[in-house]
Design an enzyme around this catalytic site. Sequence first.
Site, mmCIF file in Angstrom:
data_model
loop_
_atom_site.group_PDB
_atom_site.id
_atom_site.type_symbol
_atom_site.label_atom_id
_atom_site.label_comp_id
_atom_site.label_asym_id
_atom_site.label_seq_id
_atom_site.Cartn_x
_atom_site.Cartn_y
_atom_site.Cartn_z
ATOM 1 N N LEU A 19 30.746 33.896 54.975
ATOM 2 C CA LEU A 19 32.232 34.257 55.402
ATOM 3 C C LEU A 19 32.900 34.859 54.094
ATOM 4 C CD1 LEU A 19 34.794 34.420 57.046
ATOM 5 C CD2 LEU A 19 35.261 32.322 56.137
ATOM 6 N N HIS A 50 43.734 23.991 25.169
ATOM 7 C CA HIS A 50 44.580 24.991 26.137
ATOM 8 C C HIS A 50 44.579 24.337 27.409
ATOM 9 C CE1 HIS A 50 45.609 28.257 28.492
ATOM 10 N NE2 HIS A 50 44.463 27.962 29.261
ATOM 11 N N HIS A 63 47.227 36.554 35.124
ATOM 12 C CA HIS A 63 46.712 36.510 36.487
ATOM 13 C C HIS A 63 46.524 37.592 37.305
ATOM 14 C CE1 HIS A 63 47.664 32.694 34.982
ATOM 15 N NE2 HIS A 63 46.439 32.192 35.722
HETATM 16 N N1 GLN Z 1 38.646 29.222 26.960
HETATM 17 C C1 GLN Z 1 38.700 29.546 28.247
HETATM 18 C C2 GLN Z 1 38.734 30.938 28.562
HETATM 19 O O1 GLN Z 1 39.503 31.670 27.859
HETATM 20 C C3 GLN Z 1 39.644 28.851 28.762
HETATM 21 C C4 GLN Z 1 39.810 29.113 30.290
HETATM 22 C C5 GLN Z 1 40.692 28.204 31.199
HETATM 23 O O2 GLN Z 1 41.619 27.678 30.589
HETATM 24 N N2 GLN Z 1 40.529 28.170 32.553
HETATM 25 O O3 GLN Z 1 38.358 31.392 29.405
HETATM 26 ZN ZN ZN Z 2 43.933 28.635 31.058
#
Ligand code: GLN
Ligand code: ZN
Length: 776
Positions: free
Chosen positions: A25, A663, A716
């Site tokens: 799919l 992060h 994004h």
């Molecule tokens: N260090 C990762 C990146 O820069 C962090 C990605 C994430 O937080 N999903 O891709």
């Molecule tokens: Zn991230």
Amino acid sequence: MTQQSAALPTATIAGYPRIGRDRELKKALEAYWKGASSQEDLIQAGADVRRATRERLSELGLSEANAQPSDFTYYDQVLAVTTTIGALPERFESLRTSTGGVNLDGYFTLARGEGDRAAMEMTKWMDSNYHYLVPELDENTTIDYVDSAIVDQVREAQEAGIAQRPVVVGPVTYLLLAKPSDHAGENFHPLDRLQDTLHAYGHLLMALHEAGVEWVQLDEPALVSDAWDVERQQVLKAVRDAYTWLSAIIERPQLFVNGSYGSLGDALPVLAATDVEAIGLDLVAGPVPANADLSLLEGKTVVAGVVSGRNIWRTNLEAALTTLEQLRDALPASARVTVSTSTSLQHVPHDVERETGIAPEIRSWLAFADQKVGEVLTLARGLHEGRAAIKAELDADAAAHQARAAHPGVNISAVREAVAAVTQDDRTRAPYAERLAAQNERLGLPVLPTTTIGSFPQTREIRAARASWRKGDIDDTAYTQAMKDEIAHVVSLQENIGLDVLVHGEAERNDMVQYFAELLNGFVTTQHGWVQSYGSRCTRPSILWGDVTRTAPMTVEWSSYAQSLTEKPMKGMLTGPVTIMAWSFVRDDVDKAQVADQLALALRDEVSDLEAAGIGVIQVDEPAIRETLPLRVADREAYLEWSVGSFRLATGSAAPQTQIHTHLCYSEFDVVIDAVDHLDADVTSIEASRSRMDILPAVAEHGFERQLGPGVWDIHSPRVPSEEECTTLLRAAVDALGAEKVWVNPDCGLKTRAYEETEASLRNLVAAARTVRAEA
Ligand code: GLN
Ligand code: ZN
């Protein structure tokens, strides 16, 4: 509904993977979206997946009427309800066809957006890694039964000779998962639309009845959580109203309301008091309910989810059978038990038999979707015909579990002793003030330092080099050289742009979790173990089966090579323990705190090796810490204790002059802000630009002593933010936090972006930092 209605079979599953054994799919969707195939091709591919599922489930023994779920949809199960009841967000009104719904292209437009019409928001489904599309409702949203796709699919199965059971997200969950649209009044809550929603579901039920459907499954996982923005009493009232109303419909299929991902808790007696015919319990995530609640289930079928739909471990048949017997004995004599999975099997891959790359011994401990179907059938026989009927299976299973427990990699005493010896001191760095002074002296960064989150674009060339290396077409030396060339390119680009803290770009990483899983002991990876993450996107989680050890440094060579190319500080990049766990299938034989600390100790050694190699800034990513937050508020403290503790253990040995970053990938910062504070990272970068710095009030109110990098570029989408836009966001951050605490960075890693927009955006970001720096 007629008096002599069909009973639910003794065995069923709550749902099955939809993407196809070979991701058929996914491939069909992506070809269609690219314009490389016709709509007929896509529709045919969907029909082929459904036929393959029917045939496979029948072959596995799930062939009785109403035993198979009918749960196909091209993109998402919540979106399927949105289109069934025509609840389009206003910006998509033009997609509506003359019959009030949307056509297939319209369905995809809702999911993926088009031009300046943003796609519907996507967010995590319960505490899983699957994403659904968030319904947007207001007082005026049309809600009406307008689309017969759900009925058409059961008819298709009927024509093939199989009476399937449609699976639909239930009305209360649908509304709890929804958000008020931009047009909603201030006091509007999606639950205000319950009555209209019930009308639409009522029409669906009548249409299913007319098509000859005997049972329908309404999934109500939202009832197991108490973390919604309405009082529990209101949720319970909605449940009572919904199922009193729906069960009063005369011409309808029998109703099976499924509560999964946790315990129904006080929603169970409420459901029991309605006329629904079956109630599903997740007995993997929660215990067998109290006898007092079970005694209310006179005449009902209890669908007992004793086989996990969430993990890939072979079920302990003995334990599951004991649970089933305990349940049956506590139920009134008029109640029946159907054996099932705890959740849909959509969270697990298809078939472990195909994983010939996994050592047979480890493979024998595993069960993917098809094996779980077998387990459900075996347990149903054991429950209804007695233990003797499944003696061979119980014995084989006990042997597999014994072998697993006895495997030397499952319990390594040196690892257990190291975890047991961990003290609070190991999780504690020097006081922040001391660290700050040492880091300022060592790094000499300007105010409002600029950096990125780690990854740079994963280009086609990088992926091609990795594929050739895996196939053996190029050797280790050639592959390493290709990655080093890429790193050199990324470093010089960053110097040219004028960033302050550089990264090596993570070119060598296929995935931020799998990269580490492949290097650490205690994991295996799969060849075909794909699960749907959202739409056509699939991930292939690694399997964490044993005690974790690190044989050799995992990242030092790349980071120190990158550092050798520049005078600027180079940030080392690690994935944190909680994220490694959240995005893998984690062993179920020890508690999570133990696993997290084992991972943390391995990462702690990596941190030390990076420090020894001269790396002064180290980022430990924990984007998943929010998504695995328990659904019940009462369970959260314990979770945060071990998850935060493991991060602190991973980073706790870092010298004061080593700057630790973390992060986090989301903007709903408020619920976890305390926890984030306790991570005690020197610098925390978070997503913030898409939400226009919504987080700042919460941060300002809570108070945040250390440094924060709220993203100023939404990575994004390919859109390049202007310099002014970055400047405005940055000024807002400086106003709320004070210039000395603010870092300047994008929302997340750049691996899915192209170089063109990456370079342009980073230049704007650096220019914005310089402008605001001059004002500070
Ligand atoms: N260090 C990762 C990146 O820069 C962090 C990605 C994430 O937080 N999903 O891709
Ligand atoms: Zn991230």
